[in-house]
Design an enzyme around this catalytic site. Sequence first.
Site, PDB file in Angstrom:
ATOM      1  N   TRP A  74       0.895  -1.158   0.000  1.00  0.00           N
ATOM      2  CA  TRP A  74       0.000   0.000   0.000  1.00  0.00           C
ATOM      3  C   TRP A  74       0.931   1.205   0.000  1.00  0.00           C
ATOM      4  CZ3 TRP A  74      -1.321   4.095   3.415  1.00  0.00           C
ATOM      5  CH2 TRP A  74      -2.553   4.706   3.143  1.00  0.00           C
ATOM      6  N   GLU A 480     -21.492   7.944  10.199  1.00  0.00           N
ATOM      7  CA  GLU A 480     -21.096   6.617   9.724  1.00  0.00           C
ATOM      8  C   GLU A 480     -21.717   6.332   8.351  1.00  0.00           C
ATOM      9  OE1 GLU A 480     -19.028   4.439  10.193  1.00  0.00           O
ATOM     10  OE2 GLU A 480     -19.805   2.467   9.691  1.00  0.00           O
TER      11      GLU A 480
END
Length: 608
Positions: A74, A480
């Site tokens: 990554w 969220e």
Amino acid sequence: MCGIVGILGNIEVAPRLTDALKRLEYRGYDSAGIATLENGKLARSRAEGKLRNLEARIASHPVGGAAGIGHTRWATHGGPSVINAHPHMAGRVAVVHNGIIENYLELRAEVTANGAVITSETDTEVVAHLVNALLDKGLSPVDAVEVVLPRLHGAFALAFLFEGEEDLLIGARKGSPLAVGHGEGEMFLGSDAIALSPFTDRVTYLDEGDWAVLTRSGVTIRDSNNAVVSRPEAKSSVTAALMDKGNYRHFMAKEIHEQPEVLGHTLSRYIDLGNSRVKVPGAEAVDFSKLNRIIISACGTAYLAGLVAKYWFEKYARLPVEIDIASEFRYRETPVANGEFALFISQSGETADTLASLRYCKENGATIGAVVNVPESTIARESDVVFQTIAGPEIGVASTKAFTCQLAVLASLALHAGRQRGVLSEAQEKDLVAALGSIPGLAVQALKCETSIEALALPLSRVSDALYLGRGTNFPLALEGALKLKELSYIHAEGYAAGELKHGPIALIDENMPVFVIAPHDSIYEKTVSNMQEVAARGGRIVLITDQKGADASGNAAQNTVILPNVPEIAAPIIYALPIQMIAYHTAVFMGTDVDQPRNLAKSVTVE
Ligand code: F6R
């Protein structure tokens, strides 16, 4: 984040390395590679993008041998590309690395001054050059690594493979996790037990600063002072079967649907339904009656679980909560007094900022509690008391079941604190425990609204922005909802406290703006519905997520209504999380994005 695997085996290693790397895909990556010892010589294959690109490369240019290291990268230093993909090699050394080497510029200047030619933009390659230079001077691989490790600053895990050393792998851990797997005449290294699950369930977790020398007959572990140490071998509960999608198209879908079951497992650890009491194992480490506040810190979705918990601790235990995202908390120099209680929430248990905040509180004398899903994780190991979520491995990068299980644990803990502080009576505890006990069944019912949610996905997939509104514990849920939609579908979304709308964000409302209003028919329902009317009056396209009573009382402001079962107030954030997750999931599926591994994201964020 990056994933590491190392194998000292007896059969062809390349397919085993790629198989293990597949188990690490969930962590998020943008390139991958392996290095093996083919007839004693280092052979390497690397590819940008998904593992299938690496597999295709290996199919056309096979790399042989029975020993090797592999990596999913990554990108941090240097973009995703073949030249930046690991393993990095210099002379007789190949290395894979997770984390960041902070002093790499200084080290790079040193090795280039000594004639090394750097071929990548990474902070990793310099490690291979440093070790190789020492091999050239005649040091053994073990001695060379011993000299180099203390020179590397930062948080990292490393695995080394050496030309001509068919029976040697070296791994090191400083800040990023690394585990040793024990096989029959074979040995393994992996970022976590999940990577090792195809090979063995016998795992030794390296401690901070440890480094390990592996041969096929075993491992010698040294600590940061180079003293030989013994670390326990544990039996990992992660089986290869747990890592399967089953009949689902994505891990995320599987994990959404697992929630009734894993919530049941988690709640059964924290409530005693038979006696209508909360029973929080480990909570005796904290005397809540003596606390003036709790500190909570976490990142992303885990932080939002903490934000819901703030409402619960303050309401049910009359205990103020100081909460902040960990990347801010760690540098704020907030006063933390001896004897305070600080709680950290993390699915992976490896999030760098959360861990740093934990260490800050620990240094200041706080008792450390952790709500974690991975019991062997660093955060779990460095905490005084661990409140484990029993969600099982969460593979989809976007957190779903871990979030609701975190909420289940936090609700139980808030009730425990309420009882201990004399705020909740036995009768109140009984009602609230019954409410928590009803959650798995309510979750089953809530999942039934999936068809109506799927129908919302097509129009939603055509918008560029969306808003989520909620009050009370529904405000963190609004955050969220927006986070999930952003990360999965790449649609820009914002969550707001419903009452805050008129202080600015209402300017965004027009007939193209979908607005999700999260409003169970609770004590603040009327207030939220007033805010909903303000949106309706400005032409916003409202999707109301509520229960039947809420739907009946809402007038006709909403274009669409998702109707959930009636839920007790304490259960609402958990149950209302499900439609929020399904909205993001189905929109992403519709848009064809990579649901389980959204672009740029990593599951376990081990760098700051
Ligand atoms: C979002 C998500 C992230 C994580 C965050 C913290 O869906 O999954 O925001 O919640 O990266 O990770 P953990 O919980 O492993 O500390």
